[in-house]
Motif scaffolding. Structure first.
Motif, mmCIF file in Angstrom:
data_model
loop_
_atom_site.group_PDB
_atom_site.id
_atom_site.type_symbol
_atom_site.label_atom_id
_atom_site.label_comp_id
_atom_site.label_asym_id
_atom_site.label_seq_id
_atom_site.Cartn_x
_atom_site.Cartn_y
_atom_site.Cartn_z
ATOM 1 N N THR A 61 40.097 -3.259 17.089
ATOM 2 C CA THR A 61 39.146 -2.239 17.577
ATOM 3 C C THR A 61 37.831 -2.893 17.999
ATOM 4 O O THR A 61 37.278 -2.580 19.054
ATOM 5 N N GLU A 89 38.848 7.254 12.352
ATOM 6 C CA GLU A 89 39.267 5.854 12.147
ATOM 7 C C GLU A 89 38.751 5.323 10.806
ATOM 8 O O GLU A 89 39.484 4.656 10.065
ATOM 9 N N GLU A 148 43.667 -4.213 12.274
ATOM 10 C CA GLU A 148 43.215 -2.999 12.972
ATOM 11 C C GLU A 148 41.709 -3.060 13.267
ATOM 12 O O GLU A 148 41.258 -2.708 14.369
ATOM 13 N N PHE A 203 33.391 2.733 14.994
ATOM 14 C CA PHE A 203 34.630 3.425 14.618
ATOM 15 C C PHE A 203 34.356 4.926 14.529
ATOM 16 O O PHE A 203 33.311 5.338 14.013
#
Ligand code: PNS
Length: 161
Positions: free
Chosen positions: A156, A50, A152, A46
C-alpha cells in the motif's frame, strides 16, 4: 479494572503499538483498540477500513483484544464501549507533555482516567509516520510493523508515493 480502551490513529499499526497491546492485554480482562481520527493528522495513508483489517489480523492471536473504528470525541467513544479507562503508550519525555494535556482534558470532559504504559526499549524508535516514510521510499519494514501484515503495508505504501 476490566475494560481498557487503547485509542490511536494506527496509520498503520506498528510493532510499537503491538508492544503496548500485547503487554496490556495480559493486564486487563478486555482491551479495545479504538481507531480514532486525530484532527492534527489530516489525510492518512490507509483508509479506516484498511487500518481496521490490519489491526484485526495483527491481534488475531489475542482473544481478549477487539478492534473498533470510532468517531467523534475519545471520551464519547470510551463511554459508548463502556471502557473503565484509556491507555496510552509513552516512548519519550518529549511525548509526555501533550499526552498529559490530553489526559487532563479527557478527565475534565468526562472524568475518564488515562493510564500510561512505558514503551519497551526495543520499540521506542518506531513511529507510524516514519513507517509511512520508509515504506513509501521502498525501505524494509521488517521489525517495524507486525510480520503478518508487513507485505500488505509495504504494498500500500509503495503505491502511495
Ligand atoms: O495515534 P495518535 O494520533 O497519537 O492518537 C491520537 C488520538 C486519535 C487518540 C486523539 O487525536 C483523539 O483522541 N482523537 C479523537 C478526538 C478527541 O477526542 N479530541 C480531543 C482530545 S483532548
Amino acid at each position: 479494572m476490566r475494560t481498557i480502551l487503547y485509542p490511536g490513529s494506527f496509520d498503520p499499526v506498528t510493532e510499537g503499538h503491538m508492544d503496548i497491546i500485547r503487554r496490556a492485554s495480559s493486564l486487563f480482562e478486555r482491551l479495545i483498540v479504538g481507531i480514532l481520527h486525530n484532527p492534527q493528522k489530516p489525510g492518512g495513508a490507509f483508509s479506516i477500513m484498511e487500518r481496521l483489517k490490519l489491526l484485526e489480523t495483527a491481534t488475531s492471536s489475542l482473544p481478549n483484544v477487539s478492534v473498533e473504528a470510532m468517531t467523534g470525541l475519545l471520551v464519547d467513544a470510551a463511554r459508548a464501549c463502556k471502557a473503565d479507562a484509556v491507555l496510552r503508550g509513552i516512548r519519550s519525555a518529549a511525548e509526555t507533555e501533550s499526552e498529559l494535556q490530553m489526559a487532563r482534558l479527557n478527565h475534565h470532559l468526562a472524568g475518564i482516567e488515562t493510564l500510561f504504559m512505558a514503551a519497551s526499549p526495543a520499540a521506542i524508535h518506531i513511529s507510524a509516520s516514519y513507517v509511512r516514510e520508509i515504506g513509501r521510499l521502498g525501505g524494509s519494514l521488517q521489525g517495524l510493523v507486525p510480520e503478518a501484515v508487513r507485505p500488505e503495508i509495504a504494498r500500500t505504501l509503495a503505491q502511495n508515493k
